[in-house]
Scaffold this motif. Structure first.
Motif, short mmCIF file in Angstrom:
data_model
loop_
_atom_site.label_atom_id
_atom_site.label_comp_id
_atom_site.label_asym_id
_atom_site.label_seq_id
_atom_site.Cartn_x
_atom_site.Cartn_y
_atom_site.Cartn_z
N ASP A 129 0.84 -1.19 0.00
CA ASP A 129 0.00 0.00 0.00
C ASP A 129 0.88 1.25 0.00
O ASP A 129 1.65 1.46 0.93
CB ASP A 129 -0.90 -0.01 1.24
N VAL A 136 0.11 4.22 0.67
CA VAL A 136 -0.19 5.08 1.81
C VAL A 136 0.77 4.77 2.96
O VAL A 136 1.26 5.68 3.64
CB VAL A 136 -1.67 4.94 2.25
N ASP A 137 1.08 3.49 3.16
CA ASP A 137 2.02 3.11 4.22
C ASP A 137 3.40 3.71 3.99
O ASP A 137 4.03 4.22 4.91
CB ASP A 137 2.13 1.58 4.33
N ILE A 153 3.18 7.56 4.64
CA ILE A 153 3.17 7.89 6.06
C ILE A 153 4.56 7.67 6.66
O ILE A 153 5.01 8.47 7.49
CB ILE A 153 2.09 7.07 6.81
N ASP A 172 -5.85 14.63 5.29
CA ASP A 172 -5.93 13.22 5.67
C ASP A 172 -5.42 12.41 4.49
O ASP A 172 -5.36 12.91 3.36
CB ASP A 172 -7.39 12.84 5.98
N ASP A 222 -5.75 8.13 3.29
CA ASP A 222 -6.10 6.75 3.57
C ASP A 222 -6.42 6.07 2.25
O ASP A 222 -6.12 6.63 1.18
CB ASP A 222 -7.26 6.65 4.58
N GLU A 223 -7.02 4.89 2.32
CA GLU A 223 -7.30 4.14 1.10
C GLU A 223 -8.26 4.87 0.16
O GLU A 223 -8.35 4.56 -1.02
CB GLU A 223 -7.85 2.74 1.43
N ARG A 224 -8.97 5.89 0.67
CA ARG A 224 -9.90 6.66 -0.17
C ARG A 224 -9.20 7.77 -0.93
O ARG A 224 -9.75 8.31 -1.87
CB ARG A 224 -11.02 7.24 0.68
N TRP A 248 -6.04 11.23 -0.93
CA TRP A 248 -5.35 12.32 -0.24
C TRP A 248 -6.34 13.47 -0.11
O TRP A 248 -6.80 14.01 -1.13
CB TRP A 248 -4.13 12.75 -1.07
N ARG A 280 -11.04 14.60 -2.18
CA ARG A 280 -10.02 13.56 -2.11
C ARG A 280 -9.43 13.36 -3.50
O ARG A 280 -10.17 13.17 -4.47
CB ARG A 280 -10.61 12.24 -1.62
#
Length: 173
Positions: free
Chosen positions: A29, A31-32, A35, A72, A74-76, A78, A149
């Motif tokens: 992922d 996102v990981d 982050i 924020d 997440d999977e949805r 940025w 997003r």
């Protein structure tokens, strides 16, 4: 005797910071990884590491960029916010695509995210507006506020190198 702008610009040092080691194992992922890079930027004292340049499509297809704060991720996608009546909001209404670029010079790292843009739910948008300071909410019509997003189709993690042998890690949908 004056030098040209080109000579001046070429005389400025670039890519002089120490780049952290690249990960040996990449997460599935992106996102990981983002982050992780963001946290490392924070730990290194990078000022406002959550600031990014958001580029949208303006009149005649001309790119238009501005710096904003990431709300924020997440999977949805940025998340970022603003008013629907702003230049950014009007451009997104016509062309719901964008690119977001983070630049952390102290680490010689950049992250580029590009894809389509979708509006968050009314509840999420209201919560985002409510989370802003009173001063930041002042003068903002709640009906005009938007949380968007950026749903990426491509994410590029770039790490520069003084020898110009830059590294790219690319995730694509």
């Amino acid at each position: 005797m004056s030098t040209s702008h080109r000579d001046f610009l070429r005389s400025l040092p670039s890519l002089t910071a120490h780049a952290p080691a690249l990960p040996t194992v990449l997460p599935d992922d992106p996102v990981d990884l983002f982050i992780d890079w963001l946290r490392r930027a924070v730990a290194a004292g990078v000022p406002e590491p959550h600031a990014a340049t958001l580029s949208t499509v303006g009149e005649g297809g001309v790119p238009d960029g501005r710096v904003l704060i990431l709300k924020d991720v997440d999977e949805r996608g940025w998340a970022f916010a603003g008013t629907a009546g702003s230049r950014k909001g009007r451009q997104l209404a016509v062309h719901p695509v964008a690119a977001m670029t983070f630049w952390w010079p102290a680490q010689v790292r950049s992250v580029r995210v590009s894809g389509r843009v979708v509006e968050a739910s009314a509840a999420e948008t209201a919560a985002d507006l409510a989370a802003r300071s009173e001063a930041a909410r002042s003068g903002v019509d709640a009906g005009d506020w938007r949380l968007w997003r950026l749903v990426p189709v491509r994410i590029e993690f770039w790490q520069g190198s003084a020898d110009r042998r830059h590294h790219r890690i690319i995730y694509e949908r």
